[in-house]
Design an enzyme around this catalytic site. Structure first.
Site, PDB file in Angstrom:
ATOM      1  N   SER A  20       0.829  -1.200   0.000  1.00  0.00           N
ATOM      2  CA  SER A  20       0.000   0.000   0.000  1.00  0.00           C
ATOM      3  C   SER A  20       0.867   1.255   0.000  1.00  0.00           C
ATOM      4  O   SER A  20       1.986   1.243   0.520  1.00  0.00           O
ATOM      5  CB  SER A  20      -0.883   0.031   1.252  1.00  0.00           C
ATOM      6  OG  SER A  20      -1.911  -0.902   1.181  1.00  0.00           O
ATOM      7  N   CYS A  23       2.382   6.981   3.662  1.00  0.00           N
ATOM      8  CA  CYS A  23       2.931   8.334   3.838  1.00  0.00           C
ATOM      9  C   CYS A  23       4.135   8.309   4.778  1.00  0.00           C
ATOM     10  O   CYS A  23       4.068   7.723   5.857  1.00  0.00           O
ATOM     11  CB  CYS A  23       1.865   9.273   4.383  1.00  0.00           C
ATOM     12  SG  CYS A  23       0.591   9.686   3.178  1.00  0.00           S
ATOM     13  N   GLN A  99       1.323   6.744  -6.236  1.00  0.00           N
ATOM     14  CA  GLN A  99      -0.017   7.260  -6.000  1.00  0.00           C
ATOM     15  C   GLN A  99      -0.006   8.769  -6.232  1.00  0.00           C
ATOM     16  O   GLN A  99       0.676   9.522  -5.539  1.00  0.00           O
ATOM     17  CB  GLN A  99      -0.465   6.956  -4.564  1.00  0.00           C
ATOM     18  CG  GLN A  99      -1.918   7.320  -4.299  1.00  0.00           C
ATOM     19  CD  GLN A  99      -2.327   7.055  -2.859  1.00  0.00           C
ATOM     20  OE1 GLN A  99      -1.761   7.646  -1.945  1.00  0.00           O
ATOM     21  NE2 GLN A  99      -3.300   6.181  -2.655  1.00  0.00           N
ATOM     22  N   TYR A 187      -9.335  13.164   0.796  1.00  0.00           N
ATOM     23  CA  TYR A 187      -8.518  14.115   0.048  1.00  0.00           C
ATOM     24  C   TYR A 187      -9.327  14.669  -1.126  1.00  0.00           C
ATOM     25  O   TYR A 187     -10.519  14.416  -1.253  1.00  0.00           O
ATOM     26  CB  TYR A 187      -7.196  13.468  -0.341  1.00  0.00           C
ATOM     27  CG  TYR A 187      -6.380  13.081   0.875  1.00  0.00           C
ATOM     28  CD1 TYR A 187      -6.123  14.015   1.890  1.00  0.00           C
ATOM     29  CD2 TYR A 187      -5.918  11.782   1.064  1.00  0.00           C
ATOM     30  CE1 TYR A 187      -5.401  13.664   3.029  1.00  0.00           C
ATOM     31  CE2 TYR A 187      -5.194  11.430   2.202  1.00  0.00           C
ATOM     32  CZ  TYR A 187      -4.942  12.375   3.182  1.00  0.00           C
ATOM     33  OH  TYR A 187      -4.247  12.031   4.305  1.00  0.00           O
ATOM     34  N   ARG A 233      -7.884   4.624  -6.150  1.00  0.00           N
ATOM     35  CA  ARG A 233      -8.179   4.258  -4.762  1.00  0.00           C
ATOM     36  C   ARG A 233      -9.415   5.019  -4.299  1.00  0.00           C
ATOM     37  O   ARG A 233      -9.466   6.244  -4.370  1.00  0.00           O
ATOM     38  CB  ARG A 233      -6.999   4.549  -3.829  1.00  0.00           C
ATOM     39  CG  ARG A 233      -7.365   4.385  -2.345  1.00  0.00           C
ATOM     40  CD  ARG A 233      -6.172   4.334  -1.411  1.00  0.00           C
ATOM     41  NE  ARG A 233      -5.674   2.966  -1.301  1.00  0.00           N
ATOM     42  CZ  ARG A 233      -4.907   2.524  -0.285  1.00  0.00           C
ATOM     43  NH1 ARG A 233      -4.546   3.349   0.686  1.00  0.00           N
ATOM     44  NH2 ARG A 233      -4.489   1.280  -0.249  1.00  0.00           N
ATOM     45  N   LEU A 303      -5.952  -4.221   7.513  1.00  0.00           N
ATOM     46  CA  LEU A 303      -5.671  -5.207   8.558  1.00  0.00           C
ATOM     47  C   LEU A 303      -5.709  -6.634   8.018  1.00  0.00           C
ATOM     48  O   LEU A 303      -6.317  -7.530   8.605  1.00  0.00           O
ATOM     49  CB  LEU A 303      -6.612  -5.030   9.751  1.00  0.00           C
ATOM     50  CG  LEU A 303      -6.456  -3.715  10.531  1.00  0.00           C
ATOM     51  CD1 LEU A 303      -7.291  -3.736  11.796  1.00  0.00           C
ATOM     52  CD2 LEU A 303      -4.995  -3.432  10.870  1.00  0.00           C
ATOM     53  N   GLY A 325      -0.243  -2.712   4.369  1.00  0.00           N
ATOM     54  CA  GLY A 325       0.550  -1.569   4.765  1.00  0.00           C
ATOM     55  C   GLY A 325       1.332  -1.836   6.034  1.00  0.00           C
ATOM     56  O   GLY A 325       2.550  -2.007   6.016  1.00  0.00           O
ATOM     57  N   ARG A 326       0.633  -1.902   7.135  1.00  0.00           N
ATOM     58  CA  ARG A 326       1.306  -2.049   8.431  1.00  0.00           C
ATOM     59  C   ARG A 326       2.072  -3.366   8.537  1.00  0.00           C
ATOM     60  O   ARG A 326       3.145  -3.412   9.135  1.00  0.00           O
ATOM     61  CB  ARG A 326       0.284  -1.929   9.566  1.00  0.00           C
ATOM     62  CG  ARG A 326      -0.348  -0.541   9.627  1.00  0.00           C
ATOM     63  CD  ARG A 326      -1.420  -0.436  10.689  1.00  0.00           C
ATOM     64  NE  ARG A 326      -2.144   0.827  10.535  1.00  0.00           N
ATOM     65  CZ  ARG A 326      -3.112   1.233  11.337  1.00  0.00           C
ATOM     66  NH1 ARG A 326      -3.482   0.475  12.358  1.00  0.00           N
ATOM     67  NH2 ARG A 326      -3.716   2.382  11.131  1.00  0.00           N
TER      68      ARG A 326
END
Length: 362
Positions: A20, A23, A99, A187, A233, A303, A325-326
């Site tokens: 992913s 930032c 992105q 955004y 996205r 998740l 991501g995480r």
């Protein structure tokens, strides 16, 4: 299925486990330039076996940065600086993606950890005297407690459509194989899509067709400019009554497919402050809904942390690919670990293990 290839246009991705956009707020000179941090950060995921490595939300104009320390793709110098990142990603067998973003009313804020490179610290909107700027949005409605944005003129909207197309062109020149248009997380494009943030009375506000016009104009402009795959996205829901939801997402995703997009990255939330029912795979049902009702390919995110979970999502037909991501931040070599856990045996020449690391796969 997780380690089967997926082809989008002329690009074949070696597997369906993707990074992913994450930032980093690490363009240290506030000039939008990627740094050594980005090379190592993104390069580690390619070395770890990801099929696609996506760079963070990268602004197409200076005013589109979330913080003064976001990366950019609004000039040729930035594109040239990205080239060494994409070269390394390719050297490890991964595809490189970026992105393309504009933060709209959520721009010009302090980095996540609250401190600018110059030492100024705070939360919320960065004052102009500390390097901030006046933000812009479809309507002059603030994302509280951030500063109230200026409503975009019709001519400025067209300038931004062109900025996304120019950003896509520079991205391809920088070596990126795929571009993603960021229409999620509250955004700018999401601000146009949702009636909670778009109160315009012109052709960009009101009906779903009008609220989707900015996104579709961007998709068409990007598609006319580059031949690479284009992802979008979406936040599939605002988690707020009267806001953007998964049915509208499915409808607009289908329109975007017809306009030239190739796959849809389904996340959620971020437009307004609302409770989000976070849990393992909590956004997967949203991806499945958009895939079924929009009749479009999607990836799932949110998740997803284990090999079995990711594989099951694909086998049940809820998504065509997985983004993490995480879990990638915790373990950049997650694909190598997942392959071992699933007992994957690669064909000759298709192994994701770097030769320097093969001794660990015994």
């Amino acid at each position: 299925m997780l380690f089967s290839p997926l082809t989008l246009r002329s690009l074949t991705l070696r597997n369906r486990l993707w990074v992913s956009p994450l930032c980093q707020y690490s363009s240290t000179n506030a000039d939008g330039m990627p740094t050594d941090w980005h090379l190592v950060h993104l390069g580690s995921f390619a070395r770890g076996g990801a099929g696609l490595v996506m760079a963070e939300a990268t602004a197409v104009v200076p005013e589109g940065r979330i913080s003064p320390h976001d990366t950019g793709i609004w000039n040729d110098e930035q594109a040239a600086a990205w080239k060494r990142v994409t070269d390394f990603i390719h050297s490890q067998g991964s595809a490189a993606a970026i992105q393309l973003a504009h933060a709209g009313r959520k721009a010009s804020v302090y980095p996540e950890w609250g401190t600018l490179a110059g030492g100024h610290a705070g939360r919320g909107t960065v004052p102009v005297e500390q390097g901030g700027w006046v933000t812009e949005a479809p309507s002059a409605i603030a994302f509280e407690p951030y500063a109230t944005p200026a409503a975009l003129s019709a001519s400025r909207i067209q300038e931004l459509v062109q900025a996304f197309a120019d950003g896509a062109r520079r991205s391809v020149e920088a070596g990126f194989d795929l571009v993603e248009i960021h229409a999620a997380h509250g955004y700018l494009i999401h601000q146009f899509l949702s009636p909670l943030s778009n109160e315009r009375g012109d052709e960009y506000g009101g009906s779903l067709e009008n609220r989707a016009r900015f996104l579709l104009d961007i998709v068409r402009a990007v598609r006319a400019t580059v031949d690479v795959p284009v992802l979008v996205r979406f936040s599939a829901t605002d988690y707020t009554e009267g806001g953007w939801d998964e049915d509208q997402t499915a409808t607009v995703a289908h329109w975007a497919l017809e306009a030239g997009a190739d796959l849809f990255d389904i996340s959620s939330g971020g437009l307004v402050r609302a409770p989000i029912p976070v849990g393992p795979g909590y956004q997967v049902p949203l991806a499945a809904h958009v895939r079924e009702h929009g009749e479009v390919p999607v990836n799932a995110v949110g998740l997803i942390t284990t090999a079995e979970q990711a594989e099951q999502i694909l086998r049940e037909g809820k998504a065509d690919a997985i983004m993490m991501g995480r879990e990638f931040m915790r373990d950049p070599h997650a694909p190598l670990r997942f392959a071992r856990e699933l007992g994957v045996e690669f064909d000759e020449g298709a192994d994701i293990w770097p030769p320097q690391y093969v001794r660990a796969n015994v």
